[in-house]
Design a protein around this motif. Sequence first.
Motif: not given
Length: 149
Positions: A51-61, A66-71
């Motif tokens: 999902x992050x890759x498809x939104x252009x948020x790279x490097x997606x992993x 960062x997002x999932x761990x931060x949440x």
Amino acid sequence: MSIKARLVRTNASLWSPLVLRLVVGAVMAGHGSQKLFGWFGGKGFEATVNGFSSMGLNPAPVMAGLAAGGEFIGGILLILGLFTRLAALSTVVIMAVAIFTVHSSAFFLPAGMEYALTLLAAALVLLETGGGALSADSKIGAGVSTIKA
């Protein structure tokens, strides 16, 4: 004032931050666990990366981690009232990114930003107040000098 004192200072007689910490913390930890582990109807980390890759948020992993761990970790810290300001700052950043990358097209759900904006606003309050009553910060802060050594 030392950095540690700034992070943990709070007024232990304030009860409103407790309510915000518990609610925002539970929401953030739940969303993070969906992204990381697939709990609560989530799709797990691989789908989050895609999902992050498809939104252009790279490097997606990295961005997904960062997002999932931060949440997830930030949510747990908010529930405990441990380093509340740091966890709140993490929530502010994550929600700001969500607003600008995913939810900027509308105000109301399903695609809108009002939910993320509400979490961002609550986190800003916690950034200012700290953990308040029944927080680990209030216990740690009681033993921290506010004068720079």
